[in-house]
Motif scaffolding. Structure first.
Motif, PDB file in Angstrom:
ATOM      1  N   PRO A 406       0.833  -1.058  -0.064  1.00 12.22           N
ATOM      2  CA  PRO A 406       0.001  -0.092  -0.054  1.00 12.22           C
ATOM      3  C   PRO A 406       0.764   1.360   0.115  1.00 12.22           C
ATOM      4  O   PRO A 406       0.542   2.142  -0.699  1.00 12.22           O
ATOM      5  CB  PRO A 406      -0.606  -0.120   1.293  1.00 12.22           C
ATOM      6  N   ASP A 407       1.857   1.277   0.681  1.00 12.46           N
ATOM      7  CA  ASP A 407       2.807   2.786   0.683  1.00 12.46           C
ATOM      8  C   ASP A 407       3.408   2.732  -0.479  1.00 12.46           C
ATOM      9  O   ASP A 407       3.388   3.894  -1.154  1.00 12.46           O
ATOM     10  CB  ASP A 407       3.830   2.562   1.896  1.00 12.46           C
ATOM     11  N   GLU A 408       3.840   1.860  -0.976  1.00 15.51           N
ATOM     12  CA  GLU A 408       4.427   1.864  -2.419  1.00 15.51           C
ATOM     13  C   GLU A 408       3.603   2.410  -3.795  1.00 15.51           C
ATOM     14  O   GLU A 408       3.903   2.959  -4.429  1.00 15.51           O
ATOM     15  CB  GLU A 408       5.268   0.530  -2.971  1.00 15.51           C
ATOM     16  N   LEU A 409       2.341   1.684  -3.376  1.00 17.24           N
ATOM     17  CA  LEU A 409       1.153   2.139  -4.460  1.00 17.24           C
ATOM     18  C   LEU A 409       0.889   3.747  -4.508  1.00 17.24           C
ATOM     19  O   LEU A 409       0.654   4.368  -5.160  1.00 17.24           O
ATOM     20  CB  LEU A 409       0.117   1.212  -4.281  1.00 17.24           C
ATOM     21  N   LEU A 410       0.691   4.075  -3.058  1.00 15.96           N
ATOM     22  CA  LEU A 410       0.479   5.658  -2.877  1.00 15.96           C
ATOM     23  C   LEU A 410       1.538   6.606  -3.353  1.00 15.96           C
ATOM     24  O   LEU A 410       1.218   7.449  -3.958  1.00 15.96           O
ATOM     25  CB  LEU A 410       0.298   5.678  -1.404  1.00 15.96           C
ATOM     26  N   ALA A 411       2.645   6.144  -3.189  1.00 14.68           N
ATOM     27  CA  ALA A 411       3.999   6.782  -3.507  1.00 14.68           C
ATOM     28  C   ALA A 411       3.830   6.928  -5.120  1.00 14.68           C
ATOM     29  O   ALA A 411       4.037   7.953  -5.784  1.00 14.68           O
ATOM     30  CB  ALA A 411       5.137   6.280  -3.492  1.00 14.68           C
ATOM     31  N   ARG A 412       3.715   5.895  -5.882  1.00 18.09           N
ATOM     32  CA  ARG A 412       3.644   5.909  -7.310  1.00 18.09           C
ATOM     33  C   ARG A 412       2.338   6.500  -7.679  1.00 18.09           C
ATOM     34  O   ARG A 412       2.357   7.297  -8.762  1.00 18.09           O
ATOM     35  CB  ARG A 412       3.679   4.643  -7.932  1.00 18.09           C
ATOM     36  N   LEU A 413       1.203   6.301  -6.894  1.00 14.61           N
ATOM     37  CA  LEU A 413      -0.005   7.240  -7.358  1.00 14.61           C
ATOM     38  C   LEU A 413       0.260   8.671  -7.203  1.00 14.61           C
ATOM     39  O   LEU A 413      -0.403   9.583  -8.111  1.00 14.61           O
ATOM     40  CB  LEU A 413      -1.156   6.618  -6.481  1.00 14.61           C
ATOM     41  N   ASN A 414       0.947   9.037  -6.093  1.00 17.35           N
ATOM     42  CA  ASN A 414       1.367  10.533  -6.025  1.00 17.35           C
ATOM     43  C   ASN A 414       1.986  10.951  -7.202  1.00 17.35           C
ATOM     44  O   ASN A 414       1.753  12.390  -7.504  1.00 17.35           O
ATOM     45  CB  ASN A 414       1.833  10.714  -4.557  1.00 17.35           C
ATOM     46  N   ASP A 415       2.670  10.288  -7.672  1.00 15.44           N
ATOM     47  CA  ASP A 415       3.678  10.802  -8.874  1.00 15.44           C
ATOM     48  C   ASP A 415       2.540  10.850  -9.987  1.00 15.44           C
ATOM     49  O   ASP A 415       2.801  11.793 -10.713  1.00 15.44           O
ATOM     50  CB  ASP A 415       4.736   9.479  -9.174  1.00 15.44           C
ATOM     51  N   THR A 416       1.634   9.834 -10.006  1.00 21.71           N
ATOM     52  CA  THR A 416       0.500  10.364 -11.257  1.00 21.71           C
ATOM     53  C   THR A 416      -0.136  11.731 -10.939  1.00 21.71           C
ATOM     54  O   THR A 416      -0.355  12.200 -11.985  1.00 21.71           O
ATOM     55  CB  THR A 416      -0.188   9.073 -11.490  1.00 21.71           C
ATOM     56  N   ALA A 417      -0.386  11.763  -9.659  1.00 17.35           N
ATOM     57  CA  ALA A 417      -1.201  12.787  -9.257  1.00 17.35           C
ATOM     58  C   ALA A 417      -0.449  14.017  -9.481  1.00 17.35           C
ATOM     59  O   ALA A 417      -1.153  15.223 -10.011  1.00 17.35           O
ATOM     60  CB  ALA A 417      -1.884  12.774  -7.695  1.00 17.35           C
ATOM     61  N   ILE A 418       0.642  14.316  -9.200  1.00 20.60           N
ATOM     62  CA  ILE A 418       1.465  15.295  -9.581  1.00 20.60           C
ATOM     63  C   ILE A 418       1.503  15.622 -11.111  1.00 20.60           C
ATOM     64  O   ILE A 418       1.386  16.899 -11.419  1.00 20.60           O
ATOM     65  CB  ILE A 418       3.000  15.167  -8.989  1.00 20.60           C
ATOM     66  N   CYS A 419       1.490  14.788 -12.161  1.00 17.99           N
ATOM     67  CA  CYS A 419       1.590  15.062 -13.403  1.00 17.99           C
ATOM     68  C   CYS A 419       0.155  15.631 -13.682  1.00 17.99           C
ATOM     69  O   CYS A 419       0.057  16.507 -14.265  1.00 17.99           O
ATOM     70  CB  CYS A 419       1.580  13.717 -13.819  1.00 17.99           C
ATOM     71  N   LEU A 420      -0.790  15.185 -12.965  1.00 24.35           N
ATOM     72  CA  LEU A 420      -2.300  15.524 -13.390  1.00 24.35           C
ATOM     73  C   LEU A 420      -2.426  17.064 -12.939  1.00 24.35           C
ATOM     74  O   LEU A 420      -3.058  18.078 -13.492  1.00 24.35           O
ATOM     75  CB  LEU A 420      -3.408  14.784 -12.879  1.00 24.35           C
TER      76      LEU A 420
END
Length: 684
Positions: A406-420
């Motif tokens: 879960p922590d790794e997934l949120l870290a990569r999801l946050n990278d996607t959110a920053i791009c958005l």
């Protein structure tokens, strides 16, 4: 002769004893004055009082009969004529007892000695309550199908409905239709907004005197918020609700509360008139007779009646608006209802707000019989928020396929959110960039009964333990999604006992709750049905929901069934491959897996174990999981990742993972502190 009579008397007594102890029907022996001499104690309905309080009493003194005069006339007729009577329906309730009335088919035969002396009457009472209820329900359904929809008029269709269900299915029936539908416009999608007005189209009751109505027929108004009526139109789930003077949600609509109390209604069934995901109206059915109580079969019947009526109303609506063409635009729908996995039950609550906002929840299966639980909220309103949420949800599913913690997934999801965030138009000078949103991501593992949770600026869940205690675990909050700076995301693993309830929610729920511990008080009874818990939370919310949509996801955890799991420890030796194949063959035969799938599984296990022996580190463990798919897992202590190769023709090795990828529906690698697990799934 005396000896023969004695033998006959003994035989008669034996037959009588066998009849009284083995008969499935209730038996009563009455004397010529219709006093009870003996009764069959195998029928609990007929002896709620001790037998000694019934024997010796007149039949009508021992029981409340729906037609005592007719029963007495039938029994006296049998005594006088000797002609048996068969199958008279009678309602029976023990004297002074409350509760429902039972229907019996009463048959009677005269008892007399060989010399012709009349001793009394043998009454056989066969309980036909359920049979008659089924017949009554079928008659109601037949009446609805025959009489509802005779005209292409919405109001007439609603009047036909209430006439068809009263009194067979309800003592009081109310039909309310979305006002726009009455005018022939397209019905709104579910969930129905709180501001959408409904018109009371039809009302009927079975009483002889004028019945008090909450609102007159033709009245147009929106339904009160914290009531089962509004929630039924939100999630399209029918509800069976017990009514009483202290029912809390009656205060949300004083007019309805007064009418319900005045009518003496004790139970309510409310079901939506829905068709193809749209809401046309609401059907409300009430019972006022204390002897007649609704059950789940009545809910099923009400749903069938509502489905037929909704179709008829829609036909009338289409006729009213004859120039309207068939709907061809694909409608935007809410997130799908969370699917229930083998070891997790789920239920949801969604409350739309006045200001809107993007939010949602999701559950989906992960390899190894695990389940992902997600609740998120996107900043903004309207289409932009919904679009952002859809992008985030797609990214979550894509990242979850990589078997990330879960922590790794949120870290990569946050990278996607920053791009958005960077793709959005630049805000005015000095204004902060809007955050994409918050998220709670959890993985429940039923094999070890733990839940690993990570948060991205989201409230922590509430955990209700089986003993009724609740807690809010102390979890690192993490930065919201879209934040370029902030502490790293952290995952926390929590043990959860069987029957625990995990409650994930959006922050708007806390703003709409009358007190901070509202959710914990509701979850203090975790053994209740999950949807009932969701409804209870709804009824306690304030009507002010200007802080955004409310989302609540409840998940009740269970351990994985032991008979669907098999684990073996293997030696770090080439012979382990043959041992693993043997174990797999025997286990799949025991599970009844077809030969083709079993053969493929043996090949997959061979390749997985071969790779673990050749490149892994002991200890080795083989695990088979039979769930929605058949999963083969091999664990070793080496954390180095295997790599899929495309071996050349002359290569002697390097084809193991390639073979697995061709044979399995899906495969992957999951890392842990003690090594890695390579898994492959097949469809059963």
């Amino acid at each position: 002769m005396a000896q023969d009579e004695a033998i006959s008397s003994v035989e008669d007594a034996a037959v009588l004893e066998a009849l009284f102890h083995q008969s499935r029907a209730g038996l009563l022996i009455l004397d010529t004055e219709l006093r009870i001499l003996r009764m069959n104690v195998t029928r609990p309905v007929l002896h709620e009082a001790p037998p000694e309080q019934i024997v010796g009493r007149h039949l009508t003194d021992a029981y409340n009969l729906s037609a005592p005069g007719e029963v007495e006339a039938m029994l006296h007729g049998v005594l006088q004529s000797g002609v048996p009577a068969r199958g008279q329906l009678v309602g029976v309730r023990p004297k002074g007892a409350s509760g429902p009335e039972y229907l019996f088919s009463v048959s009677a035969s005269r008892l007399e000695s060989p010399q012709g002396r009349i001793w009394g009457v043998l009454a056989e009472m066969l309980d036909v309550t359920e049979r008659e209820k089924v017949g009554a329900r079928l008659r109601v359904l037949r009446s609805v199908r025959e009489h509802v929809g005779q005209t292409l008029d919405v109001v007439a269709t609603c009047e036909e409905l209430v006439q068809a269900v009263v009194p067979g299915l309800a003592d009081i029936a109310v039909v309310e239709v979305v006002d726009a539908v009455m005018r022939g416009e397209d019905p709104p999608l579910s969930p129905l907004g709180r501001e959408v007005p409904l018109r009371r189209a039809a009302f009927s009751h079975s009483g002889g005197k004028e019945q008090i109505q909450a609102h007159p027929v033709g009245d147009v108004r929106a339904l009160p918020f914290t009531t089962p009526y509004a929630q039924t139109l939100a999630d399209l789930e029918p509800r069976l609700v017990a009514l009483g003077p202290d029912t809390p949600w009656l205060a949300a609509d004083p007019s309805r509360g007064r009418a319900i109390r005045a009518s003496g209604a004790h139970s309510l069934i409310t079901t939506a008139l829905t068709l193809r995901g749209t809401v046309l109206g609401l059907l409300s059915l009430y019972r006022t007779d204390p002897a007649d109580v609704y059950d789940k079969h009545d809910v099923t019947l009400a749903s069938a009646v509502a489905a037929h009526t909704a179709l008829c109303i829609d036909n009338a609506r289409r006729y009213t608006r004859e120039h309207t063409i068939a709907l061809t635009i694909q409608r935007h729908v809410l997130l799908p209802r969370p699917a229930t996995q083998t070891a997790v039950e789920t239920a949801r609550l969604q409350v739309p707000s006045e200001v809107g906002g993007g939010g949602g929840f999701d559950t989906f299966a992960l390899p190894g019989a695990r389940t992902a639980l997600v609740v998120g909220e996107a900043a903004g309103q309207g289409i932009q928020a919904a679009t952002t949420l859809g992008q985030i949800r797609t990214a979550i599913h894509s990242l979850a396929a990589l078997d990330l913690e879960p922590d790794e997934l949120l870290a990569r999801l946050n990278d996607t959110a920053i791009c958005l965030v960077q793709e959005c138009a630049a805000p005015p000078p000095g204004a902060p960039k809007p955050l994409v949103g918050t998220c709670a991501y959890a993985i429940y593992d039923p094999l070890v009964q733990t839940c690993t949770i990570a948060l991205a600026g989201h409230p922590p869940p509430v955990i209700a333990h089986p003993d009724g205690t609740t807690e809010i675990p102390d979890l690192p909050a993490g930065p919201p999604l879209g934040s370029a700076q902030g502490p790293p995301f952290a995952a926390t693993t929590i043990p959860v006992a069987e029957g625990s309830v995990l409650a994930f929610y959006t922050a708007s729920l806390l703003h709409a709750s009358p007190s901070p511990d509202t959710l914990q008080r509701v979850l203090a009874h975790p053994d209740r049905p999950l949807q009932d818990l969701c409804d209870d939370v709804l009824y306690r919310l304030r009507t002010d929901t200007r802080h955004g949509d409310i989302f609540l996801l409840l998940a009740r955890t269970h351990p994985f069934p032991a008979d669907q799991l098999a684990t073996w420890h293997l030696d770090h030796h080439p012979k382990a491959v043959a041992t693993a194949r043997t174990h797999t063959q025997h286990q799949l035969t025991h599970w009844g897996v077809d030969e083709e799938t079993a053969y493929t599984s043996e090949m997959i296990v061979s390749e997985l174990v071969t790779n673990a022996v050749r490149y892994g580190t002991p200890p080795l463990r083989l695990q088979l999981i039979k769930d929605r798919t058949l999963t083969c897992e091999v664990h070793d202590a080496n954390s180095l990742a295997p790599r899929l190769r495309h071996a050349k023709t002359i290569d002697e090795s390097g084809r193991g993972l390639f073979i697995i990828a061709q044979l399995a529906q899906n495969w992957g690698v999951r890392y842990s502190l003690d090594g890695k697990t390579v898994w492959a799934e097949q469809t059963l």
